[in-house]
Design an enzyme around this catalytic site. Sequence first.
Site, short mmCIF file in Angstrom:
data_model
loop_
_atom_site.label_atom_id
_atom_site.label_comp_id
_atom_site.label_asym_id
_atom_site.label_seq_id
_atom_site.Cartn_x
_atom_site.Cartn_y
_atom_site.Cartn_z
N TRP A 91 0.83 -1.21 0.00
CA TRP A 91 0.00 0.00 0.00
C TRP A 91 0.86 1.25 0.00
O TRP A 91 2.07 1.18 0.16
CB TRP A 91 -0.99 -0.02 1.16
CG TRP A 91 -0.42 0.00 2.56
CD1 TRP A 91 0.88 -0.24 2.95
CD2 TRP A 91 -1.14 0.25 3.76
NE1 TRP A 91 1.00 -0.17 4.30
CE2 TRP A 91 -0.21 0.14 4.84
CE3 TRP A 91 -2.45 0.56 4.05
CZ2 TRP A 91 -0.58 0.34 6.17
CZ3 TRP A 91 -2.81 0.75 5.39
CH2 TRP A 91 -1.90 0.64 6.42
N SER A 92 0.21 2.40 -0.21
CA SER A 92 0.87 3.69 -0.30
C SER A 92 1.90 3.65 -1.42
O SER A 92 1.56 3.28 -2.55
CB SER A 92 1.46 4.07 1.05
OG SER A 92 1.81 5.44 1.09
N LEU A 93 3.16 4.00 -1.16
CA LEU A 93 4.17 3.93 -2.23
C LEU A 93 4.29 2.51 -2.76
O LEU A 93 4.74 2.29 -3.89
CB LEU A 93 5.52 4.41 -1.69
CG LEU A 93 6.67 4.52 -2.70
CD1 LEU A 93 6.37 5.51 -3.81
CD2 LEU A 93 7.97 4.89 -1.98
N ASP A 142 -2.20 -0.68 -3.99
CA ASP A 142 -3.19 0.12 -3.26
C ASP A 142 -2.57 1.43 -2.78
O ASP A 142 -2.00 1.49 -1.69
CB ASP A 142 -3.68 -0.71 -2.06
CG ASP A 142 -4.71 0.03 -1.21
OD1 ASP A 142 -5.29 1.02 -1.70
OD2 ASP A 142 -4.92 -0.39 -0.06
N GLY A 183 2.03 0.90 -3.90
CA GLY A 183 1.23 0.82 -5.12
C GLY A 183 2.05 1.01 -6.38
O GLY A 183 1.61 0.65 -7.48
#
Length: 401
Positions: free
Chosen positions: A229-231, A252, A233
């Site tokens: 998730w976050s970076l 994500d 993604g």
Amino acid sequence: MQLFNDPIQNEFAGALMGLAPYGSADIGEVDLLISRVTDGDDDSFFEACSAAARARIEEGDAAAAAGHIETAYDCYMRASLWLAMSYHPLYGTPVDPRLADAFHLQMHTFEKALRLGVVRADPVDIPYEGTKLPAWFIRAPGHEEERRPVVLVGGGWDSTMTENHFGFGIAALARGYHVLLHDGPGQGKLLIDEGLTLRHDWDAVVTPVVDAALRIDVVDPDRIVYWAWSLGGYFAPQVAAHEHRLAAIVADPGQMDIGVKLTAPLARFGLDADAMARLPELSDEDERTIMAYFSENRGLHWKIIQRGFWTNGGGDLTGFLAEMMKWKLEPSEIAMITCPVLVTAAESDPVSSDSKALYDALPGPKTFMLFTDAEGAGMHCEVLNRSLANRRTLDWLDDTL
């Protein structure tokens, strides 16, 4: 949700509240935190979070001594996340000794929880370029001896395996997936203790994790998932382009080009077309103007000067931009992604700006999942409605695998 006027404190206090379904904090605990923090004062935020964590550790120690192992596990897990949130606003170099001490206590406490036996967890040996990646393998409760799919739990720009586990590792375990938690360079121990920074070619990090997963007898080699998730993604599709032993990935939110999100807004500072074309090089005057703006903007100061300069290396704006301009998925890389991909986006999250473009460019099996403001999930990583994000993502994984 506005808990603090300060955007950084608000972000991390919001994460504590948003991850409540997974045992991070209760509303009363967050309310108490707010009452004890001077808005905008990172010292008071650190002290309040640390005090809450120490109280839970003391409670956990007493519970463990009395044989109340479940209570001890809950207390230690909560404390590990509160410690993680405590030091994030202190990011930057030179590294604040309080940050390092809190991180070490965080990981010690997280390990204490895992070693209690409430879940079956073991450290994993993952060699990586002269060092080792911190990693834990947790078996799905009730299915400890079964060969089952595994989720490789990946992080983002500044999260550690503790935050990632609360974010979606716990939900994956409850759904019957084994979980392999790991940090990489630029995250946790490798950043704080060894000074290793993030890298755009993240497949070099995850390939050793896949190797390690395949050595675990209860991992189904045909059902290995990388979820970040976050970076992360950006990490997930970059990894999938080069690591073809993955059965599926979750991005994500999905991202294709990190660098352009940082460079394109610089035009607002009066950079003409020639100056934009010369990036990452900047004239002395332009660099002074931009740095002055970043220095006066609390959110950008933390994200770029404190976090970015440290986690990504570079040391100054030109070096940072040069590094971030490498963070781009080329069409040839996207064409190499063959496994099923879930691309998420959140309606009000600027980081999701190129999620649909990534989805459209993917050549193989793919699903696009939009989380909306009307669902209370339109923010970055759906952090205030992770339950919804995890339900839908795990349903997709169940169907895909």
